[in-house]
Design an enzyme around this catalytic site. Structure first.
Site, mmCIF file in Angstrom:
data_model
loop_
_atom_site.group_PDB
_atom_site.id
_atom_site.type_symbol
_atom_site.label_atom_id
_atom_site.label_comp_id
_atom_site.label_asym_id
_atom_site.label_seq_id
_atom_site.Cartn_x
_atom_site.Cartn_y
_atom_site.Cartn_z
ATOM 1 N N GLU A 305 0.811 -1.215 0.000
ATOM 2 C CA GLU A 305 0.000 0.000 0.000
ATOM 3 C C GLU A 305 0.847 1.268 0.000
ATOM 4 O O GLU A 305 0.399 2.335 0.433
ATOM 5 C CB GLU A 305 -0.977 -0.022 1.186
ATOM 6 C CG GLU A 305 -1.990 -1.154 1.046
ATOM 7 C CD GLU A 305 -2.591 -1.641 2.346
ATOM 8 O OE1 GLU A 305 -3.540 -2.420 2.301
ATOM 9 O OE2 GLU A 305 -2.096 -1.247 3.418
ATOM 10 N N ASP A 329 -0.108 -5.693 9.012
ATOM 11 C CA ASP A 329 -1.089 -4.969 9.801
ATOM 12 C C ASP A 329 -0.918 -5.376 11.258
ATOM 13 O O ASP A 329 -0.748 -6.567 11.551
ATOM 14 C CB ASP A 329 -2.518 -5.349 9.394
ATOM 15 C CG ASP A 329 -2.983 -4.667 8.117
ATOM 16 O OD1 ASP A 329 -2.158 -4.023 7.458
ATOM 17 O OD2 ASP A 329 -4.167 -4.815 7.785
ATOM 18 N N HIS A 495 0.072 -0.231 10.609
ATOM 19 C CA HIS A 495 1.098 -1.141 10.117
ATOM 20 C C HIS A 495 2.303 -1.172 11.051
ATOM 21 O O HIS A 495 2.554 -0.228 11.810
ATOM 22 C CB HIS A 495 1.590 -0.716 8.730
ATOM 23 C CG HIS A 495 0.555 -0.835 7.655
ATOM 24 N ND1 HIS A 495 0.520 -0.006 6.559
ATOM 25 C CD2 HIS A 495 -0.491 -1.692 7.502
ATOM 26 C CE1 HIS A 495 -0.492 -0.332 5.776
ATOM 27 N NE2 HIS A 495 -1.118 -1.355 6.334
#
Length: 558
Positions: A305, A329, A495
């Site tokens: 991401e 995550d 994260h």
């Protein structure tokens, strides 16, 4: 000069760059007794491309006339603790000079007095030398390189709002950016090594085992085969964008062959890409791993991401250890009561007081299966220590599941595995705070294995096609490490970067070189090693002193 040679031998014989090459030490041609010799040394170091400076001495010299004055090079002094000659006095005087001149310097002072003829390097001195050198080499390696942002902001994630000033001012790096249409263009025009693509696709078919398709409406076999082809091409293109590829020059694509000089990068993916094309999960997982169709090689740092702050964190961990980094995550805190409610079972062992579910939405480096071993225990190793058998076991323990079409409507593949228990590791992250700048948080701990039925009950509450790591941070009973819940509650973003081994002390040293304060950590006080001037900013409150020193000195390249 004997001290210098012994120290150089220690560093070169112990440390390697993340690429696997041994660290090279350059020694001044003469001892340095005044500024003439200091200038000659500085000139030699500049010609040799020296990026880290360590001064050693068993005796007195004129500190402010001999000290390293380059403000951009991390520096340390080892003053020999012996009563015959005042090396330690030089250390104290010159550290004072560094503080007065605004040039942070690490002090190395042995605990025990040595005899003048003793040429051994005591354990505590050795530890400080190597910690300083590891962090200094990481600092020097980043300078002049780039972070490649492949795409823009993913789903409003703040970490993927790439802050160019942070990379420039704190890491000495530039940010290179490309639009994801570059992938479409290169695929459509064939701007990739076609022979390598065929080799890579054959390797994937032979080594990447497909897992379960959890989608209610499943993609056809033809679509899945096409996804594999696209995903392999995407991995090739992302690598070429980062580091270039001379094969493209042979094909007539000179500009594309050069790459972006990137030692880290990130792929935006969601959603502008994944709504229309197969996701970047295979790209991220295989590049971040220590092996692919070309064999065992140095892992890349590619952030899911395009979370550039997690990418920078992963880069720190990789440069300090040479190992593949885990992007995850920080998904869920599971208390003992919650686990019992969901599974009907009591928690026991290392995770009896709760644990964190670390999971990435599709990809993670295959090294993190835990199928590599050190002394018979699961581990992640620098690529130069990994055997072909270990790489094969990592592949065998990984399933590639059809991507969840709810998240990724255009398909793709997700790496699915569970990290082995019993692996010491460190979770860490850099966060940006307006008005403050970057701050780092660090949590050392251990992975755990859950009974299979308990694992299934918890894992299947989210997408079971994603890689899972069950992590227990080491708690201290107070502050942000009062218990596992408090660690989760204090974590600064969605994260975290995870590195094998307990490297928190090295991260603290590196952060201080770059002038990044640490807002939470669970490292023993005696292992915290920062420049000596940090003590002048309030030694009775080390965390507050860290903040004040970083604010006073400002970013290393700012």
């Amino acid at each position: 000069m004997d001290m210098a040679r012994a120290t150089a031998e220690l560093i070169s014989g112990t440390l390697k760059h993340a690429c696997g090459l041994p660290v090279e030490c350059v020694i001044a041609d003469t001892c340095i007794g005044g500024f003439a010799e200091a200038a000659a040394c500085a000139e030699k170091f500049a010609r040799a491309g020296v990026g880290v400076s360590l001064t050693v001495t068993p005796c007195w010299c004129y500190g402010s006339e001999t000290m390293d004055m380059d403000p951009l090079i991390p520096k340390a002094i080892w003053g020999f603790n012996g009563t015959d000659r005042p090396g330690a006095v030089y250390l104290a005087a010159t550290l004072a000079g560094h503080s007065q001149k605004g040039l942070p310097c690490f002090g190395i002072y042995g605990r025990d007095v040595q005899d003048l003829g003793d040429t051994t390097i005591p354990h505590d001195v050795r530890e400080k030398i190597l910690r300083f050198a590891r962090a200094g080499i990481a600092t020097a390696t980043m300078k002049g390189n780039a972070y490649l942002a492949m795409g823009g902001v993913s789903m409003g994630i703040a970490g993927s709002i790439v802050d160019q000033d942070f990379y420039q001012s704190y890491l000495g790096m530039r940010v290179e950016s490309i639009d994801m249409t570059e992938f479409v263009g290169r695929m459509n025009k064939g701007i990739f090594d076609h022979a390598e693509f065929e080799r890579g696709l054959a390797w994937v078919k032979a080594n990447c085992k497909e897992g379960k398709d959890y989608n209610a409406v499943q993609r056809t076999r033809e679509q899945k085969d096409q996804d594999w082809e696209t995903c392999v091409k995407m991995a090739l293109i992302a690598r070429d964008l980062m580091i270039g590829n001379p094969k493209l020059d042979e094909m007539g694509f000179h500009e594309q062959s050069r790459g972006r000089n990137a030692i880290a990068g990130g792929f935006q993916g969601q959603r502008q890409w994944t709504d229309h094309f197969p996701n970047g999960d295979f790209l991220e997982a295989i590049l971040c791993s220590s092996f692919d169709w070309n064999g065992i090689r140095q892992p890349f740092v590619v952030a899911t991401e395009n979370d550039a702050m997690n990418g920078a964190s992963m880069l720190f961990g990789h440069l300090l250890t040479g190992t593949a980094q885990l992007f995850s995550d920080v998904r869920t805190y599971w208390s003992a009561d919650a686990v019992k409610r969901v599974t009907g079972r009591e928690l026991t062992g290392p995770g009896e007081n709760g644990f964190l579910h670390l999971i990435n939405s599709g990809p993670s480096a295959l090294d993190w299966t835990g199928e590599q071993t050190i002394n018979g225990l699961p581990a992640c190793k620098p690529y130069w220590d990994i055997t072909a058998e270990e790489a094969g076991r990592c592949l065998d323990e990984t399933l590639w599941c059809t991507s969840d079409l709810g998240y990724f409507p255009a398909g793709g593949w997700s790496s699915d595995f569970t990290t082995a228990g019993g692996m010491p590791c460190t979770m860490f992250r850099i966060n940006l705070v307006k008005g403050l700048g970057p701050v780092m948080q660090i949590a050392e701990g251990t992975t755990i294995a859950l009974p299979q039925d308990m694992h299934d009950a918890l894992d299947q509450r989210t997408s079971p096609s994603w890689p899972t790591t069950w992590f227990v941070p080491r708690t201290t009973g107070h502050g942000p490490f009062r218990d596992v819940y408090t660690v989760m509650a204090h974590w600064g973003a969605n994260h975290g970067a995870i590195s094998y081994g307990h490297i928190g002390a090295d991260l603290i040293t590196l952060a201080s070189m770059l002038r990044i304060p640490v807002d939470m950590h669970n490292i023993a006080e005696e292992s915290v090693y920062r420049p000596s001037s940090w003590h002048r900013f309030g030694g009775l409150e080390p965390q507050a002193a860290d903040y004040r020193a970083c604010a006073a000195y400002g970013p290393l390249y700012g």
